[in-house]
Motif scaffolding. Structure first.
Motif, PDB file in Angstrom:
ATOM      1  N   THR A 215      33.052  37.370  32.739  1.00 54.43           N
ATOM      2  CA  THR A 215      34.387  38.192  32.964  1.00 54.43           C
ATOM      3  C   THR A 215      34.892  37.819  33.993  1.00 54.43           C
ATOM      4  O   THR A 215      36.209  37.971  33.859  1.00 54.43           O
ATOM      5  CB  THR A 215      33.695  39.644  33.050  1.00 54.43           C
TER       6      THR A 215
ATOM      7  N   GLY B  48      30.079  41.323  43.476  1.00 47.59           N
ATOM      8  CA  GLY B  48      29.079  42.505  43.642  1.00 47.59           C
ATOM      9  C   GLY B  48      27.813  42.229  44.511  1.00 47.59           C
ATOM     10  O   GLY B  48      26.918  42.683  44.504  1.00 47.59           O
TER      11      GLY B  48
ATOM     12  N   ARG C 160      26.052  34.072  43.355  1.00 46.63           N
ATOM     13  CA  ARG C 160      27.239  34.916  43.375  1.00 46.63           C
ATOM     14  C   ARG C 160      28.057  34.704  44.879  1.00 46.63           C
ATOM     15  O   ARG C 160      29.242  34.821  44.789  1.00 46.63           O
ATOM     16  CB  ARG C 160      26.585  36.357  43.451  1.00 46.63           C
TER      17      ARG C 160
ATOM     18  N   THR D 230      35.127  43.860  38.590  1.00 46.95           N
ATOM     19  CA  THR D 230      34.740  43.590  37.259  1.00 46.95           C
ATOM     20  C   THR D 230      35.033  44.849  36.409  1.00 46.95           C
ATOM     21  O   THR D 230      35.794  44.834  35.308  1.00 46.95           O
ATOM     22  CB  THR D 230      33.548  43.105  37.080  1.00 46.95           C
TER      23      THR D 230
ATOM     24  N   PRO E 286      27.167  46.789  38.551  1.00 50.64           N
ATOM     25  CA  PRO E 286      28.240  45.691  38.322  1.00 50.64           C
ATOM     26  C   PRO E 286      29.461  45.904  39.275  1.00 50.64           C
ATOM     27  O   PRO E 286      29.627  46.901  39.822  1.00 50.64           O
ATOM     28  CB  PRO E 286      28.918  46.425  37.051  1.00 50.64           C
TER      29      PRO E 286
ATOM     30  N   ARG F 248      27.181  37.051  31.716  1.00 49.23           N
ATOM     31  CA  ARG F 248      28.280  38.012  31.165  1.00 49.23           C
ATOM     32  C   ARG F 248      29.446  38.167  32.550  1.00 49.23           C
ATOM     33  O   ARG F 248      30.643  38.195  32.380  1.00 49.23           O
ATOM     34  CB  ARG F 248      27.693  39.371  30.841  1.00 49.23           C
ATOM     35  N   GLU F 249      28.806  38.736  33.373  1.00 49.26           N
ATOM     36  CA  GLU F 249      29.909  39.092  34.672  1.00 49.26           C
ATOM     37  C   GLU F 249      30.585  37.935  35.017  1.00 49.26           C
ATOM     38  O   GLU F 249      31.741  38.021  35.620  1.00 49.26           O
ATOM     39  CB  GLU F 249      29.069  39.461  35.970  1.00 49.26           C
TER      40      GLU F 249
ATOM     41  N   GLN G 236      22.819  39.129  32.186  1.00 43.97           N
ATOM     42  CA  GLN G 236      24.071  40.319  32.957  1.00 43.97           C
ATOM     43  C   GLN G 236      24.722  39.450  33.904  1.00 43.97           C
ATOM     44  O   GLN G 236      26.070  39.590  33.834  1.00 43.97           O
ATOM     45  CB  GLN G 236      23.472  41.382  33.342  1.00 43.97           C
TER      46      GLN G 236
ATOM     47  N   THR H  76      37.694  45.295  33.284  1.00 46.19           N
ATOM     48  CA  THR H  76      37.377  45.721  31.791  1.00 46.19           C
ATOM     49  C   THR H  76      38.293  46.884  31.497  1.00 46.19           C
ATOM     50  O   THR H  76      38.812  46.820  30.460  1.00 46.19           O
ATOM     51  CB  THR H  76      35.826  45.985  31.987  1.00 46.19           C
TER      52      THR H  76
END
Lengths: 377, 333
Positions: free
Chosen positions: B193, B141, B160, A12, A8, B189-190, B186, A16
């Motif tokens: 966020t 990322g 990305r 981020t 991850p 979700r990232e 995943q 979080t």
């Protein structure tokens, strides 16, 4: 690959961690919290807003500020509405603190983009391969002439001239390559300039950056012109080195029969490079204009090459002599004016004016098309 | 293409255009392509600053054409608009954009690609480029894959990288066209966020999507397009307000439950069969109105009605969407 996707992003993770204290608790309770649902603003009904103008719309936005924390929990998590509410007061601060004008253009931004363009062009394997091919041709021609020229001295014209002096191979190489191979090379780079970006989709991101259409066009043209000169210089250098290795150095005998020193011979090679480079740059303007009309670079490249070949054919028809001065390739061969004694400046000047006219004409066409074009790729 | 000036009486009228108010305003924005196809038809849109704005619509409804107009890629046939209170050419350095999927140079590394697009921005500083690029890559990322050629990126990594390109500078507005396309759950979700994180800095996010659940989770506002026209526009809550929440009670005593619910003043009480369940069990549903479900439960039990299950069915944005644009995601002509 997998490591990058599985890990991850640190940013981020940090975020979080920052929001955790408020997110964890309310999110779990969110489905149970039902009471505030009915307090959702009635003022902004769907449908009604479709017809309203921008003037009244902020009212809806303002309502949200108040209604935010009370939004139906099943729809938007409490955590989010909280963060929404929290970020509202922050909002005016950057708006007020921000300078009223747009960020200033930086000095040298144009050259930075040109540098990026040049780096892209001169690192692209395809473009380097074409330069390598151009470099090999004079070597092959030189070796061929050496093998032919060695047995007997009963040769004529250009072959004799090349065999007699190391510098003449450069002019011989130009007269071979300027007809088709160099135009093709330049057409590939210039024809690909806009069409290739459009076809690959990168054009939309360049313009959204925003590169600016006129600015991008200017950069693309300068880049193609630099490549045209690079191609010319590669041919000249390769021919010069090959000539010096294979043929005798010394004073050069010109087409008019006069002999000049080797130093002056080199000077005239430089002159020829300047002229041929300008010729190829003029062709680049044609290819760039073609490039502005399509999203398929091979189409722009092929169109330019077909035009060049067509012009060569038209020039070969004696009945069409009157048209010849208006055809760009007619002027490609005029670099031999540097082999006159003295240099035929008038012929060179005439050629350069023709190139200038082509650059202006096709540059305008390219600009007219590109500046108003809908970028849908 | 002219910038819209705000009326003095407007709620944000005191502030100069672009300093407050809306990040995006369009009035009568229309695009008719050659051949007569109307992609966007008289669009009136107002995207408040600081909002996360979901831009919804079936494929071919004009979302991408609208975004292209906002970015100055496509010229409108009619109407006017402003981005950050000004023309696109002036606003774009403050706008990060992801349009119709990623597009990069396959023979360059991810990092070199970002450098290329940074160089195209006349307001970006060459001196800070390396740092900004590293930060953008880290944010999505991709740090580990920075030196890898784009050609060898997976679809998710490409997406990305496109988001990283949109984050190269300090942005006041992010325009993201289908940002989660091609991402695994995943990654999705990232991105969610990330969008929330970016929005919490005060950046306006304008996100087009056909994933309604996603928009519902991310967005504060939404607009729904259909066949080039705007069919709804407002806060998520206000959009949902058009469809009322219902309470659903599973009970063997359907008539009793219905009576109690009617007695409490709930509207539109209906008795429904439950497929494949106990023959005696019935479902009674009613519009929840202002009632607390736990009170309803207590009332039912007090009246001797056995309650096997009680649930509140919230209208989803999808319900609203389907109501406004019709069933299915057919491509609009």
């Amino acid at each position: 690959m997998s490591t990058a996707e599985d890990t991850p992003p640190t940013g981020t993770a940090t975020a979080t961690a920052q929001t955790t204290p408020e997110t964890t608790a309310p999110e779990t309770t969110a489905p149970e919290t039902t009471a505030p649902e009915t307090t959702a603003p009635e003022t902004t009904k769907p449908g009604m807003t479709a017809s309203r103008g921008g003037g009244t719309a902020p009212g809806g936005g303002a309502t949200v500020v108040a209604a935010g924390p009370r939004r139906a929990p099943g729809l938007v998590s409490v955590a989010e509405t909280r963060s929404t509410a929290e970020r509202r007061p922050v909002e005016p601060a950057p708006a007020a603190g921000r300078p009223p004008a747009a960020p200033q253009r930086r000095a040298g931004a144009f050259w930075r983009l040109l540098g990026s363009e040049l780096a892209l062009t001169f690192r692209r394997p395809r473009n380097l391969l074409m330069l390598a091919v151009l470099a090999v041709v004079p070597v092959v021609v030189g070796i061929g002439l050496r093998l032919v020229g060695a047995p007997d001295d009963d040769l004529s014209g250009m072959i004799a001239a090349v065999a007699g002096n190391s510098l003449m191979l450069t002019f011989a190489a130009f007269s071979f390559l300027v007809l088709l191979l160099m135009p093709v090379t330049v057409s590939v780079v210039a024809g690909d300039a806009l069409a290739g970006e459009a076809g690959g989709g990168t054009l939309r991101y360049l313009l959204a950056a925003p590169a600016g259409r006129t600015r991008l066009l200017a950069v693309k043209y300068l880049n193609a012109a630099v490549y045209a000169y690079a191609a010319t210089a590669v041919v000249a250098l390769s021919a010069l080195v090959t000539g010096l290795v294979l043929f005798p150095a010394g004073p050069v005998t010109l087409l008019s029969g006069t002999t000049i020193t080797m130093a002056e011979g080199l000077l005239r090679i430089a002159l020829a490079v300047g002229y041929v480079g300008a010729a190829m740059s003029a062709l680049a303007a044609v290819a760039l204009a073609m490039s502005a009309f399509t999203e398929v670079s091979i189409g722009a490249i092929a169109a330019t090459v077909v035009l060049v070949v067509l012009c060569q054919v038209l020039r070969a028809v004696p009945a069409l002599d009157a048209v010849a001065p208006y055809l760009l390739p007619t002027w490609f061969m005029k670099f031999d004016a540097v082999l006159r004694s003295p240099v035929d400046w008038a012929a060179l000047g005439e050629g350069l004016r023709a190139f200038g006219a082509y650059v202006v004409l096709f540059g305008s066409i390219a600009w007219a098309r590109f500046s108003g074009k809908d970028i849908t790729s | 293409m002219t910038a819209v000036t705000h009326e003095a009486g407007a709620p944000f009228g005191a502030a100069p255009p672009g300093a407050g108010g809306e990040a995006i305003v369009t009035r009568g924005l229309t695009k008719r392509f050659r051949g007569g196809q109307v992609a966007v038809d008289a669009l009136d849109l107002a995207v408040p600053r600081g909002s996360v704005f979901g831009f919804l619509g079936p494929n071919g409804s004009g979302k991408t054409t609208t975004i292209r107009m906002l970015l100055g890629l496509v010229a409108p046939t009619a109407g006017e608009f402003s981005v950050l209170g000004t023309r696109p050419a002036e606003a774009l350095p403050r706008v990060g954009a992801l349009v119709e999927g990623p597009a990069f140079y396959p023979y360059l590394s991810g990092e070199a690609n970002l450098r290329r697009f940074d160089a195209a921005d006349p307001t970006a500083s060459r001196g800070t480029a390396a740092r900004r690029i590293a930060e953008a890559l880290e944010r999505v990322g991709l740090t580990a894959a920075a030196g890898k050629r784009y050609r060898n990126y997976s679809l998710g990594m490409r997406q990305r990288l496109a988001i990283a390109a949109a984050l190269l500078g300090p942005r006041e507005l992010l325009i993201l066209d289908e940002p989660t396309n091609g991402l695994d759950p995943q990654g999705t979700r990232e991105v969610r966020t990330l969008v929330k994180e970016i929005a919490s800095d005060g950046t306006t996010v304008f996100v087009s999507s056909h994933l309604l659940a996603e928009v519902e989770q991310m967005c504060t506002h939404a607009a729904i397009m259909r066949a080039g026209r705007l069919v709804a526009h407002g806060t998520i809550a206000s959009l949902n307000a058009g469809t009322a929440a219902r309470v659903r009670v599973e009970t063997p005593d359907a008539p009793g439950a219905a009576q109690v619910l009617r007695g409490l003043g709930l509207a539109d009480v209906r008795v429904e069969e439950i497929d494949g369940a106990d023959a005696r069990a019935r479902l009674v549903s009613a519009e929840l109105g202002g009632h607390a479900p736990e009170r309803l439960n207590a009332a039912l039990v007090e009246q001797g009605v056995a309650v096997r299950g009680l649930a509140v069915a919230r209208p989803s944005l999808e319900d609203v969407f389907v109501r406004l644009t019709g069933e299915g995601f057919d491509v609009d002509g």
